[in-house]
Each structure stands twice: as structure tokens, then as C-alpha cells.
Design an enzyme around this catalytic site. Structure first.
Site, PDB file in Angstrom:
ATOM      1  CD  GLN A  24      72.024 -48.126  17.616  1.00  0.00           C
ATOM      2  OE1 GLN A  24      71.037 -48.117  16.886  1.00  0.00           O
ATOM      3  NE2 GLN A  24      71.967 -47.687  18.853  1.00  0.00           N
ATOM      4  NE  ARG A  81      62.984 -49.204  12.221  1.00  0.00           N
ATOM      5  CZ  ARG A  81      63.508 -48.171  12.880  1.00  0.00           C
ATOM      6  NH1 ARG A  81      63.406 -48.071  14.183  1.00  0.00           N
ATOM      7  NH2 ARG A  81      64.128 -47.217  12.212  1.00  0.00           N
ATOM      8  CG  HIS A 125      69.199 -46.696  12.338  1.00  0.00           C
ATOM      9  ND1 HIS A 125      68.004 -47.208  12.798  1.00  0.00           N
ATOM     10  CD2 HIS A 125      69.731 -46.028  13.389  1.00  0.00           C
ATOM     11  CE1 HIS A 125      67.827 -46.863  14.076  1.00  0.00           C
ATOM     12  NE2 HIS A 125      68.865 -46.152  14.452  1.00  0.00           N
ATOM     13  CG  ASN A 170      66.021 -44.352  12.804  1.00  0.00           C
ATOM     14  OD1 ASN A 170      64.924 -44.719  13.218  1.00  0.00           O
ATOM     15  ND2 ASN A 170      66.991 -43.941  13.611  1.00  0.00           N
ATOM     16  CD  GLU A 171      65.319 -41.553  16.075  1.00  0.00           C
ATOM     17  OE1 GLU A 171      66.435 -41.118  16.371  1.00  0.00           O
ATOM     18  OE2 GLU A 171      64.592 -42.141  16.884  1.00  0.00           O
ATOM     19  CG  ASN A 300      61.950 -44.316  16.115  1.00  0.00           C
ATOM     20  OD1 ASN A 300      61.158 -45.187  15.761  1.00  0.00           O
ATOM     21  ND2 ASN A 300      63.182 -44.235  15.629  1.00  0.00           N
ATOM     22  CE1 TYR A 302      64.030 -45.261  22.877  1.00  0.00           C
ATOM     23  CE2 TYR A 302      63.763 -43.890  20.925  1.00  0.00           C
ATOM     24  CZ  TYR A 302      64.130 -45.086  21.510  1.00  0.00           C
ATOM     25  OH  TYR A 302      64.593 -46.118  20.726  1.00  0.00           O
ATOM     26  CD  GLU A 373      64.494 -46.571  17.239  1.00  0.00           C
ATOM     27  OE1 GLU A 373      64.870 -45.841  18.180  1.00  0.00           O
ATOM     28  OE2 GLU A 373      65.082 -46.632  16.156  1.00  0.00           O
ATOM     29  CD1 TRP A 419      66.681 -48.801  21.686  1.00  0.00           C
ATOM     30  CD2 TRP A 419      66.417 -49.236  19.499  1.00  0.00           C
ATOM     31  NE1 TRP A 419      67.928 -48.814  21.103  1.00  0.00           N
ATOM     32  CE2 TRP A 419      67.790 -49.082  19.772  1.00  0.00           C
ATOM     33  CE3 TRP A 419      66.014 -49.538  18.195  1.00  0.00           C
ATOM     34  CZ2 TRP A 419      68.762 -49.210  18.775  1.00  0.00           C
ATOM     35  CZ3 TRP A 419      66.980 -49.649  17.216  1.00  0.00           C
ATOM     36  CH2 TRP A 419      68.337 -49.477  17.509  1.00  0.00           C
ATOM     37  CD  GLU A 426      71.695 -45.193  22.755  1.00  0.00           C
ATOM     38  OE1 GLU A 426      71.236 -46.180  22.158  1.00  0.00           O
ATOM     39  OE2 GLU A 426      71.295 -44.036  22.561  1.00  0.00           O
ATOM     40  CD1 TRP A 427      72.671 -44.152  18.822  1.00  0.00           C
ATOM     41  CD2 TRP A 427      74.147 -44.408  17.168  1.00  0.00           C
ATOM     42  NE1 TRP A 427      72.058 -44.871  17.818  1.00  0.00           N
ATOM     43  CE2 TRP A 427      72.941 -45.038  16.791  1.00  0.00           C
ATOM     44  CE3 TRP A 427      75.221 -44.459  16.263  1.00  0.00           C
ATOM     45  CZ2 TRP A 427      72.771 -45.709  15.570  1.00  0.00           C
ATOM     46  CZ3 TRP A 427      75.045 -45.120  15.045  1.00  0.00           C
ATOM     47  CH2 TRP A 427      73.845 -45.718  14.718  1.00  0.00           C
ATOM     48  CG  PHE A 435      68.158 -48.212  25.015  1.00  0.00           C
ATOM     49  CD1 PHE A 435      66.950 -47.551  25.167  1.00  0.00           C
ATOM     50  CD2 PHE A 435      69.320 -47.466  25.034  1.00  0.00           C
ATOM     51  CE1 PHE A 435      66.894 -46.172  25.320  1.00  0.00           C
ATOM     52  CE2 PHE A 435      69.281 -46.082  25.186  1.00  0.00           C
ATOM     53  CZ  PHE A 435      68.056 -45.434  25.333  1.00  0.00           C
TER      54      PHE A 435
HETATM   55  C1  GAL Z   1      66.945 -43.627  18.693  1.00  0.00           C
HETATM   56  C2  GAL Z   1      67.781 -44.340  17.666  1.00  0.00           C
HETATM   57  C3  GAL Z   1      68.288 -45.679  18.104  1.00  0.00           C
HETATM   58  C4  GAL Z   1      68.650 -45.761  19.570  1.00  0.00           C
HETATM   59  C5  GAL Z   1      67.627 -45.060  20.447  1.00  0.00           C
HETATM   60  C6  GAL Z   1      67.990 -44.955  21.912  1.00  0.00           C
HETATM   61  O1  GAL Z   1      67.028 -42.246  18.500  1.00  0.00           O
HETATM   62  O2  GAL Z   1      67.053 -44.513  16.476  1.00  0.00           O
HETATM   63  O3  GAL Z   1      69.339 -46.016  17.263  1.00  0.00           O
HETATM   64  O4  GAL Z   1      69.921 -45.399  19.800  1.00  0.00           O
HETATM   65  O5  GAL Z   1      67.380 -43.773  19.995  1.00  0.00           O
HETATM   66  O6  GAL Z   1      68.756 -43.820  22.150  1.00  0.00           O
END
Ligand code: GAL
Length: 465
Positions: A24, A81, A125, A170-171, A300, A302, A373, A419, A426-427, A435
Site C-alpha cells: 500500500q 506497524r 499483508h 494479516n487478516e 483489526n 472497523y 488497526e 490505520w 486502498e486495494w 484512511f
Molecule cells: C484492512 C487492511 C488494510 C486496510 C484497511 C482499510 O482490512 O488490513 O490493509 O486496507 O483494511 O480498508
């Protein structure tokens, strides 16, 4: 602006950090011997990433280590991190090491240590070496845990004298569901069965890496190692026993899928019941290796959603949002019309974070937890050289309030990573979703947002003796 609740409201040894990941932010995708990753390849496929964007340059962090570490210092981060790009170390995934990759991470780690910032390093990751996708079928291949253990070994060997905090993966949920179920993340596979197979290999690979660390390094390097899982909270839609059971089931299919094997020795019973032979089995030796394979609980978090019992799935075949393979869970997900949304259309539900922390503490015997995160995307605007991201400050303030309440009620939470340190790739959403607590403009200048100044104040206030 700083809420009184946040003054000295956290334990004095609480760890305050910021997070990023290699693909990223680094860029330099073909430089100094790095091999391609599955994300490099995925981004080339038309339609996979918004506006055909990619991580070729990203934030150009690869060439800006000193500047970025001094940015962290100016924000007052105690810990940073980041993740290691596997194909920078092993361009073909295994075999010969790329010394320039080692040099890069050495310079980053040294710069952090010299600035009293504690490195927290994630080994995976999501940027799998593309060679491993072609040669051994990536996370579906039986060989992957051997290869991951070799890569992890090289990282412990080269960096473990200075790195004392390791996160293996990660995840795993995102890798499995979005990479192998919905196909919206690399490697883009769409299937109802593959996520469970990928998840199985991810868990075995995690445990193998931990085993290497414990046998060869931990006694003299004296670090800790764990895995980071992600989970949203699931609140029952109504108080009916059916909806309460649905919310619990949804949490088990989300977080317990990966945490139960580690803390209890096997997958949750409800997954076995609903999936039967579609859920692979661990051998007794594998169970032994996986159980207890995390020194801390990386989380993590959100957002939250409402869960209800699904007697039948919605007529259009859709399930709102981030549901996993919902037909396996018999759960319908929705959001309350009262909830505000971030730019990702993720609901802002601070109390969901507290409930999730409590759920983890109850289910896993109050392990040490690090939130690795938490954050939000908003449509930030640079006006007269400033980004006044009030919504982000409010988001963090409300989440941190709930987090401090969880700590006061006995949850063993030891640290928190925002985060993200800076806006980044963002992928599948590309650069449009921001973010960061630092704005990155088109010329890649770093401009700390109001939230960065606010976070600095939180860190300072809570660490004054
Ligand atoms: C997480 C991920 C991060 C970042 C974040 C926000 O799932 O580990 O790389 O993209 O979401 O979408």
C-alpha cells in the site's frame, strides 16, 4: 478539542502506534531485484482496481524512509506497524535471497530504532510472490506452509535482533473470503469452497512460522509473535433468541474461524455442523502446533452490522455488505438507518468495538489484545494547505472512549494502532479512499491532517507521568 475522557485514561504502559503495509505504501515495485507479487499482477487485470490504479509508485515510501520516520516521530508514535514484502526478500518466493531487500528493511528498522519507535512487523499483508501462485497454487497449495516457514525464518534471522514484535499474517479472513470467495482481491478466485481451504493453509502456515520462531529464536531474541485477525461486531437485529443466535454464529464464522483453532485447538462446532466435509480437518499434530500459537491477540476492527436469522436469503440473492459466505451461516446482515457511514460505507458504531473486545475476552480467557488497526476513510479536502478532518477526529475520539471503557471493565488491551499513518493504495478501491492521518498529495508530499495533531495530543496526555 481533546475530550477530558481521553486524558490519562489509558494505562501508562499502553502502546500507541500507527500502521501501514508494504504494497500500500512502498512503490518501487520492480526495483532492486524485487519480484512481482499477486497484487502487482492483479492490478494489471482491467476492472479489478478502481481507475486501473496500482501500487507501482504508491507513496514512494521505498525512497523516503528517513522522511517517513521523521513524520512518525513528529506525530509522537511509540510504535510503527509495517509489513515486509515477501517478493522483495525472495523474488521467486523461495530459494535465493535478494540482499537489497534485506538492506531496505534494515535501513527502515535502524531508522525506527534510532528514533525510539518500536517496530511491529507483519510478515504477510497480502503481497504473495506471484511465482508461488503459479508454481504451488498459492494459499491452496499443500507446500505453502513449508515455504512460508522458510521466509519467516529468514526474516527472524535478519531482523530479529531489533524486531521484538511479530505478526505472521494479516487478516486471514480477508485473504480467504475476498481473495478466494468473492474474488475481489488477489488472486481473484470466486468459489464457495476455496475460502475454507485457503483459511486452513493460512492457519497451518501461521503455526509453522511461530514454531520456527519459538524453537530457533525466541529464547535469545526475546520477542513476541502472534497473528492479526479482523472482525466487525455483529449485533442481533432483535432480541429474539433466533437473532441472538444468528449474531453469535456470524461472529464464530468471522473471528472464531481463525481464533478458535489457536485458542481452543479446532474450528468452532457450528462451522463443522454447517459445512461438513467442506471444512478441512486438522491432523492431531497440526492441532497441537496451532493451539497456543499466539502470544497476543491481534485485532483489526472497523465497523458493525446487524445480524438476523436467515430462514431464507434475500430474494435478489444478495446479502448487504461484508458478510462472508452468508449462505453458509444462515445470517442476514443489515445496518441501522441511524448509523453514520464512512466513505467506505462502513457504519460508525463505537460501542460495537467495546462489545467485540468483551466478546474476545470472554471467549478466549482474557488474552493480551492489541488493536493492530482501527480507522476510517473520509472524503478529505486539502484547503489552503490544511486538511481539517473533523469527522476522523470524532471517529477516533468515540472509538477510543469505548476502548477505554473496555479496559476499565477488565479487558486486557495493551495497545492501539491507527490505520493509517498516511493515505495509501486502498486495494480494489485504489487511491480514492483515504484512511490516513497524513494527507499525501499528487506530488507525494506528506501533509499531517488535523487528526494527526489530535492523535499526538492523545499520546502525550496519556503518557505524562
Ligand atoms: C484492512 C487492511 C488494510 C486496510 C484497511 C482499510 O482490512 O488490513 O490493509 O486496507 O483494511 O480498508
Amino acid at each position: 478539542m481533546l475530550d477530558p475522557l481521553l486524558r490519562k485514561n489509558f494505562p501508562s504502559d499502553f502502546l500507541w502506534g500507527g500502521a501501514t503495509s508494504s504494497y500500500q505504501i512502498e512503490g518501487a515495485w520492480m526495483e532492486d531485484g524485487k519480484g512481482p507479487s499477486i497484487w502487482d499482477v492483479f492490478c494489471m487485470i482491467p476492472g479489478k482496481v478502481a481507475n486501473y490504479e496500482n501500487g507501482n509508485i504508491a507513496c514512494d515510501h521505498y525512497h523516503r524512509v528517513k522522511e517517513d520516520v521523521s513524520l512518525m516521530k513528529s506525530i509522537g508514535l511509540q510504535a510503527y506497524r509495517f509489513s515486509i514484502s515477501w517478493p522483495r526478500i525472495f523474488p521467486s518466493g523461495r530459494g535465493s535471497i535478494n540482499q537489497k531487500g534485506i538492506d531496505f528493511y534494515n535501513s527502515l528498522i535502524d531508522e525506527l530504532v534510532n528514533n525510539d519507535i518500536i517496530p511491529w512487523v507483519t510478515l504477510y499483508h497480502w503481497d504473495l510472490p506471484a511465482a508461488l501462485e503459479f508454481e504451488i497454487n498459492g494459499w491452496l497449495g499443500e507446500e505453502i506452509s513449508d515455504v512460508f516457514a522458510e521466509y519467516a525464518d529468514a526474516c527472524f534471522h535478519h531482523f530479529g535482533d531489533r524486531v521484538k514484535n511479530w505478526i505472521t499474517i494479516n487478516e486471514a479472513w480477508v485473504v480467504a473470503i475476498l481473495g478466494y470467495g468473492h474474488g475481489v482481491f488477489a488472486p481473484g478466485k470466486k468459489s464457495n469452497d476455496l475460502p475454507y481451504q485457503a483459511g486452513h493453509q493460512l492457519l497451518k502456515s501461521h503455526a509453522r512460522a511461530v514454531d520456527v520462531y519459538r524453537k530457533k529464536y525466541q529464547s535469545h531474541q526475546k520477542g513476541q509473535i502472534g497473528i492479526t485477525n479482523n472482525c466487525d461486531w455483529r449485533e442481533p437485529l432483535t432480541i429474539s433468541p433466533e437473532d441472538q443466535a444468528a449474531a453469535q454464529r456470524a461472529l464464530e464464522f468471522f473471528l472464531a474461524w481463525f481464533a478458535d483453532p489457536i485458542y481452543k485447538g479446532d474450528y468452532p462446532e457450528v462451522m463443522r455442523q454447517n459445512l461438513g466435509a467442506r471444512l478441512p480437518e486438522f491432523s492431531p499434530e497440526e492441532k497441537k502446533l496451532i493451539k497456543g500459537s499466539s502470544d497476543f491477540f491481534g485485532l483489526n476492527h472497523y465497523t458493525s452490522m446487524l445480524a438476523s436469522n436467515a430462514t431464507e436469503l434475500p430474494a435478489d440473492g444478495s446479502v448487504y455488505g461484508n458478510g462472508g459466505l452468508s449462505e453458509d451461516q444462515h445470517v442476514n446482515l443489515s445496518v441501522s438507518p441511524d448509523w453514520n457511514m464512512t466513505a467506505m460505507q462502513w457504519a460508525i458504531v463505537p460501542w460495537g468495538c467495546k462489545k467485540l473486545l468483551q466478546w474476545i475476552a470472554d471467549r478466549y480467557d482474557n488474552p493480551p489484545i492489541y488493536i493492530t488497526e482501527n480507522g476510517c476513510a473520509f472524503d478529505d479536502q486539502l484547503i489552503d494547505g490544511q486538511v481539517n478532518d473533523i469527522e476522523r477526529i470524532l471517529f477516533f475520539r468515540e472509538y477510543l472512549k469505548e476502548i477505554s471503557l473496555a479496559i476499565h471493565s477488565g479487558v486486557n488491551l495493551k495497545g492501539y494502532f491507527i490505520w493509517s499513518l498516511m493515505d495509501n493504495f486502498e486495494w480494489a478501491q485504489g487511491y480514492g479512499k483515504k484512511f490516513g492521518i497524513t494527507y499525501v498529495d499528487n506530488d507525494l508530499n506528506r501533509i499531517p491532517k488535523a487528526s494527526a495533531r489530535w492523535y499526538k495530543e492523545v499520546i502525550t496526555m496519556n503518557n505524562e507521568q
